[in-house]
Structure formats: C-alpha cells, structure tokens
Enzyme design. Sequence first.
Site, PDB file in Angstrom:
ATOM      1  N   SER A   5       0.819  -1.217   0.000  1.00  0.00           N
ATOM      2  CA  SER A   5       0.000   0.000   0.000  1.00  0.00           C
ATOM      3  C   SER A   5       0.850   1.263   0.000  1.00  0.00           C
ATOM      4  CB  SER A   5      -0.881   0.001   1.259  1.00  0.00           C
ATOM      5  OG  SER A   5      -1.463   1.256   1.451  1.00  0.00           O
ATOM      6  N   TYR A  53      -1.400  -0.444  10.520  1.00  0.00           N
ATOM      7  CA  TYR A  53      -1.691  -1.112   9.244  1.00  0.00           C
ATOM      8  C   TYR A  53      -0.504  -0.961   8.280  1.00  0.00           C
ATOM      9  CZ  TYR A  53      -3.591  -1.441   4.478  1.00  0.00           C
ATOM     10  OH  TYR A  53      -3.782  -1.737   3.149  1.00  0.00           O
ATOM     11  N   LYS A  65       2.530  -3.696   6.561  1.00  0.00           N
ATOM     12  CA  LYS A  65       2.903  -3.842   5.144  1.00  0.00           C
ATOM     13  C   LYS A  65       4.418  -3.694   4.983  1.00  0.00           C
ATOM     14  CE  LYS A  65      -1.279  -4.257   3.311  1.00  0.00           C
ATOM     15  NZ  LYS A  65      -1.736  -5.499   2.690  1.00  0.00           N
TER      16      LYS A  65
HETATM   17  P1  NAD Z   1     -11.170  -6.518   1.409  1.00  0.00           P
HETATM   18  O1  NAD Z   1     -11.337  -6.486   2.879  1.00  0.00           O
HETATM   19  O2  NAD Z   1     -12.342  -6.248   0.557  1.00  0.00           O
HETATM   20  O3  NAD Z   1     -10.536  -7.924   0.978  1.00  0.00           O
HETATM   21  C1  NAD Z   1      -9.685  -8.670   1.812  1.00  0.00           C
HETATM   22  C2  NAD Z   1     -10.207 -10.101   1.854  1.00  0.00           C
HETATM   23  O4  NAD Z   1      -9.365 -10.849   2.737  1.00  0.00           O
HETATM   24  C3  NAD Z   1     -11.639 -10.190   2.389  1.00  0.00           C
HETATM   25  O5  NAD Z   1     -12.430 -10.960   1.522  1.00  0.00           O
HETATM   26  C4  NAD Z   1     -11.473 -10.860   3.744  1.00  0.00           C
HETATM   27  O6  NAD Z   1     -12.582 -11.675   4.068  1.00  0.00           O
HETATM   28  C5  NAD Z   1     -10.202 -11.671   3.536  1.00  0.00           C
HETATM   29  N1  NAD Z   1      -9.490 -11.952   4.788  1.00  0.00           N
HETATM   30  C6  NAD Z   1      -9.255 -11.103   5.818  1.00  0.00           C
HETATM   31  N2  NAD Z   1      -8.581 -11.740   6.790  1.00  0.00           N
HETATM   32  C7  NAD Z   1      -8.398 -13.023   6.362  1.00  0.00           C
HETATM   33  C8  NAD Z   1      -7.763 -14.162   6.918  1.00  0.00           C
HETATM   34  N3  NAD Z   1      -7.216 -14.138   8.144  1.00  0.00           N
HETATM   35  N4  NAD Z   1      -7.730 -15.302   6.204  1.00  0.00           N
HETATM   36  C9  NAD Z   1      -8.303 -15.357   4.985  1.00  0.00           C
HETATM   37  N5  NAD Z   1      -8.923 -14.312   4.411  1.00  0.00           N
HETATM   38  C10 NAD Z   1      -8.967 -13.158   5.094  1.00  0.00           C
HETATM   39  O7  NAD Z   1      -9.973  -5.519   1.054  1.00  0.00           O
HETATM   40  P2  NAD Z   1      -9.456  -5.043  -0.373  1.00  0.00           P
HETATM   41  O8  NAD Z   1      -9.731  -3.598  -0.496  1.00  0.00           O
HETATM   42  O9  NAD Z   1      -9.910  -5.973  -1.432  1.00  0.00           O
HETATM   43  O10 NAD Z   1      -7.885  -5.194  -0.125  1.00  0.00           O
HETATM   44  C11 NAD Z   1      -7.176  -6.337  -0.516  1.00  0.00           C
HETATM   45  C12 NAD Z   1      -5.706  -6.168  -0.126  1.00  0.00           C
HETATM   46  O11 NAD Z   1      -5.203  -4.976  -0.719  1.00  0.00           O
HETATM   47  C13 NAD Z   1      -5.474  -6.035   1.367  1.00  0.00           C
HETATM   48  O12 NAD Z   1      -4.306  -6.739   1.710  1.00  0.00           O
HETATM   49  C14 NAD Z   1      -5.276  -4.543   1.570  1.00  0.00           C
HETATM   50  O13 NAD Z   1      -4.442  -4.272   2.670  1.00  0.00           O
HETATM   51  C15 NAD Z   1      -4.602  -4.150   0.266  1.00  0.00           C
HETATM   52  N6  NAD Z   1      -4.809  -2.732  -0.086  1.00  0.00           N
HETATM   53  C16 NAD Z   1      -6.073  -2.235  -0.245  1.00  0.00           C
HETATM   54  C17 NAD Z   1      -6.255  -0.880  -0.551  1.00  0.00           C
HETATM   55  C18 NAD Z   1      -7.635  -0.294  -0.734  1.00  0.00           C
HETATM   56  O14 NAD Z   1      -7.758   0.947  -0.759  1.00  0.00           O
HETATM   57  N7  NAD Z   1      -8.683  -1.077  -0.874  1.00  0.00           N
HETATM   58  C19 NAD Z   1      -5.144  -0.036  -0.700  1.00  0.00           C
HETATM   59  C20 NAD Z   1      -3.884  -0.576  -0.524  1.00  0.00           C
HETATM   60  C21 NAD Z   1      -3.724  -1.933  -0.234  1.00  0.00           C
HETATM   61  N1  UFG Z   2     -12.226  12.302   2.344  1.00  0.00           N
HETATM   62  C1  UFG Z   2     -13.246  13.198   2.599  1.00  0.00           C
HETATM   63  N2  UFG Z   2     -14.416  12.718   3.094  1.00  0.00           N
HETATM   64  C2  UFG Z   2     -14.624  11.386   3.345  1.00  0.00           C
HETATM   65  C3  UFG Z   2     -13.567  10.486   3.075  1.00  0.00           C
HETATM   66  C4  UFG Z   2     -12.399  10.984   2.583  1.00  0.00           C
HETATM   67  O1  UFG Z   2     -13.108  14.402   2.403  1.00  0.00           O
HETATM   68  O2  UFG Z   2     -15.704  11.006   3.797  1.00  0.00           O
HETATM   69  C5  UFG Z   2     -10.991  12.816   1.767  1.00  0.00           C
HETATM   70  C6  UFG Z   2      -9.763  12.525   2.590  1.00  0.00           C
HETATM   71  O3  UFG Z   2      -9.537  13.511   3.550  1.00  0.00           O
HETATM   72  C7  UFG Z   2      -8.688  12.455   1.503  1.00  0.00           C
HETATM   73  C8  UFG Z   2      -9.434  11.892   0.285  1.00  0.00           C
HETATM   74  O4  UFG Z   2     -10.809  12.162   0.533  1.00  0.00           O
HETATM   75  O5  UFG Z   2      -8.249  13.737   1.183  1.00  0.00           O
HETATM   76  C9  UFG Z   2      -9.253  10.397   0.106  1.00  0.00           C
HETATM   77  O6  UFG Z   2      -9.555   9.724   1.305  1.00  0.00           O
HETATM   78  P1  UFG Z   2      -9.753   8.139   1.364  1.00  0.00           P
HETATM   79  O7  UFG Z   2     -10.114   7.799   2.774  1.00  0.00           O
HETATM   80  O8  UFG Z   2     -10.672   7.707   0.297  1.00  0.00           O
HETATM   81  O9  UFG Z   2      -8.318   7.566   0.982  1.00  0.00           O
HETATM   82  P2  UFG Z   2      -6.900   7.727   1.686  1.00  0.00           P
HETATM   83  O10 UFG Z   2      -5.949   8.190   0.641  1.00  0.00           O
HETATM   84  O11 UFG Z   2      -6.986   8.525   2.920  1.00  0.00           O
HETATM   85  O12 UFG Z   2      -6.549   6.228   2.132  1.00  0.00           O
HETATM   86  C10 UFG Z   2      -6.718   5.115   1.248  1.00  0.00           C
HETATM   87  C11 UFG Z   2      -6.932   3.862   2.103  1.00  0.00           C
HETATM   88  C12 UFG Z   2      -5.669   3.525   2.866  1.00  0.00           C
HETATM   89  C13 UFG Z   2      -4.527   3.423   1.893  1.00  0.00           C
HETATM   90  C14 UFG Z   2      -4.389   4.705   1.093  1.00  0.00           C
HETATM   91  C15 UFG Z   2      -3.277   4.592   0.076  1.00  0.00           C
HETATM   92  O13 UFG Z   2      -7.997   4.057   3.014  1.00  0.00           O
HETATM   93  O14 UFG Z   2      -5.822   2.293   3.529  1.00  0.00           O
HETATM   94  O15 UFG Z   2      -5.617   4.983   0.412  1.00  0.00           O
HETATM   95  O16 UFG Z   2      -3.463   3.495  -0.702  1.00  0.00           O
HETATM   96  F1  UFG Z   2      -3.399   3.183   2.582  1.00  0.00           F
END
Ligand code: NAD
Ligand code: UFG
Length: 348
Positions: A134, A158, A162
Amino acid sequence: MRILLTGGAGFIGSHIALLLLERGYDVLILDSFVNSSFNVINRIKTYLDNKDLKYNLKIIKGDIRDKRTVDNIFFESLKESKPIETVLHLAGLKSVSDSVTNPLHYWDVNVGGTLNLLLTMNEYECHSLVFSSSATIYGLSDSIPMSENHNISPINPYGKTKVAIENMFDDLYKSNKNLWKICSLRYFNPVGAHPSGLIGEDPIGIPNNLFPFITQVAIGRRTVLNVYGDNWETRDGSGVRDYIHIIDLAQGHLASIDYLNSNESCLEFINLGSGKGYSVFQIISQFELSTGCQIPFDIQSRRDGDVGVCYADISKAKKLLGWAPKKSLEEICLDGWNWQIKNPNGYT
Ligand code: NAD
Ligand code: UFG
C-alpha cells in the site's frame, strides 16, 4: 496454470479473480469471508456463465493463518497434478483506524498470515508471489509524485504491517537470489467497479473512504458528504489523491504474473496508481457531471492522519510490467455509480 488467490472474495480480489478466470487461469480462492460475502462468488460465476465461458474456480473458506488449511491447499493441488504455480496474496485487514485500536490483530493476520503462507510456499517449492502492499507505507514529504524510492515511514499499525512484510520479502530474496520471484504492488486508491455492475466495493458500516461515501450519498443511504479540510496546500484546498479504476489495478496483477513468468528470480516493489492527482472537489464535480446526481457536502476540519497530496509516479510499472492504466475518471464515476444503483445495499 493454477493460481492461489488469497482474499479473492474481497473488493480487489474479486475483480482480479474475474479477470484471471476470463483469461483461462485455474483459480483457487482462499478467503475467511471475514470482510466479504459469499454472494461475490455467485456473481463471478453468473458473469462467466452469461458469457458462456468455461472456467475452473475452487473456493476454500479458511484462515490464512491456519497452517493446516494452507498446507492442504498445496497438498491437494499437487495430488490433482495441478501444482500452484503463483500466489496472489491479498488476504488481510485494511482499516487504518481499526489497526490503531487493534494493532496485535493486524500484526497477527497481516504479518502472521503472510509468514504462514511463505513457509508453506517454500515447503511446496512454489516461489512466485504477487503481494498487495500500500501507498500508506510512504512517509510525508514534498516530493510528489511518489516513486518507489520515496522514504518509507508509515504512521499507523496497518502501514507498519505492510512494511514488515516487504522487509520479510527482502530477507527472503537475499537469502537465495536465484529462488524467489516477488512483486510487491503498492496500491494507491482503488475505486470504481466492474462495468457489468455485478461486483464492486461493499464496505461494512459507514464507509471510511471518499468514493463509496459519495456513491452512498448519491443513492440516498447517507445525507451529506463530509469534506475533511478545505485548507490544504492544493489547487482548491481539498485533499488530492491518486484514484485508480479497479479494473486497471486488476490488470496490473495480470501483467505482474506475466512479468514473474518471464523472470528467473526477482524482487520488485511497484506502485500501482493512475499517476494523476485529483482533489476531493474535483471528484465531487466529476461525479455530478457524469451521473447527474447532486452531492451535498459539509466542510469539516482535517481528518487525523491525512496528508494533503499523495499520488504515484507509475513509470516503473509502465516500464517493467508494460502496463498502463486505461480508464478515465469519468469511467470510474460511471462504473462506481452503475454498481451502486444496481446494488443499493451492496451484496445483501
Ligand atoms: P477486502 O477487505 O475487501 O478484501 C480482503 C479479503 O481478505 C476479504 O475478503 C477478507 O474476508 C479476507 N481476509 C481477511 N482476513 C483473512 C484471513 N485471516 N484469512 C483469509 N482471508 C482473510 O480488502 P481489499 O480492499 O480488497 O484489499 C485487498 C488487499 O489490498 C489487502 O491486503 C489490503 O491491505 C490491500 N490494499 C487495499 C487498498 C484499498 O484501498 N482497498 C489499498 C492498498 C492496499
Ligand atoms: N475524504 C473526505 N471525506 C470522506 C472520506 C475521505 O473528504 O468522507 C478525503 C480525505 O480527507 C482524503 C481523500 O478524501 O483527502 C481520500 O480519502 P480516502 O479515505 O478515500 O483515501 P486515503 O488516501 O486517505 O486512504 C486510502 C486507504 C488507505 C490506503 C491509502 C493509500 O484508506 O488504507 O488509500 O493506498 F493506505
């Protein structure tokens, strides 16, 4: 070729699963469903059935930390003469605020789960891995866009998990430079949904992230969007981020598999984003323009832990993977909205 996709029922994993199956991979999903619904799997099958595609998909409900479960997956695959060749590891926990409240749980699932997976992969001589890292691992600085060399300094548990996992990869790779093939993909802000509207993002409870919050305001599930700060040093005062269409992000994983297959060994840390920064107000305007919906908003003070500007330098992904994002901000808005109107209450 059989792929193990952990977390394949989640938001990102489900989109990757669909593309892998469309491309003819044999896919085995391991998911505990702790943050996803089994309906996701039915939707993936419906999509493929509607297209008359033959596919090989297996679902294992289990925990990535459970040694016996993971071991069994590799063992059974070997017995079927379909050894797992590559693992895409997405299973994990992802809420920044939750990680502050429950840090040990995050270390257990994210780091412990990955360690368990790596140990088992090693035992079964599977050394090819794509991992979900991430952009949250990057520290504050003025150097924007952020390249992979940007300083690493996460400010929440978190992000620290990573970094710990990436360090584990580093040690592993250095222990035998001819063995492991690993791409650690550093996602920026994945948003939008599959254009079919069959799968998309379905956050539990009140969304933390901007995009699902906007679509829930548009559908009437929430009354008003809180905008966290209009006094950042940005073009209009609101926060700037790098929003990448979920399909572009998923395609980046397919390109990573190809990259791993064409290499003897490697360890690469790669940004996946759009390479563009958009402010909160720009997102609201584009969403209103694309969908015709009005998004009422209130200005609030800045959110704890937020930064003003964060977007990616994606030149490494372009060069190494031959990948580039194709979808526009308008497509992000239209596909995200299409998913929301077809599924006003998500998967339930
Ligand atoms: P998500 O929560 O939708 O998907 C994660 C999946 O992992 C879920 O289906 C959950 O049930 C499963 N899971 C959780 N714990 C588990 C365990 N102990 N064993 C087996 N399965 C388990 O999240 P996502 O947005 O699809 O994210 C997927 C990956 O990408 C994560 O590792 C997250 O940290 C990473 N990531 C996500 C974002 C984002 O903005 N969505 C950004 C950066 C990194
Ligand atoms: N924001 C608002 N109102 C809301 C939610 C967000 O104004 O209700 C703003 C935030 O302040 C920020 C932008 O919208 O300026 C984006 O916010 P997000 O929460 O959508 O995303 P972030 O960049 O803060 O964080 C996301 C994930 C993290 C990840 C990061 C980088 O939540 O887990 O992207 O990948 F680490």
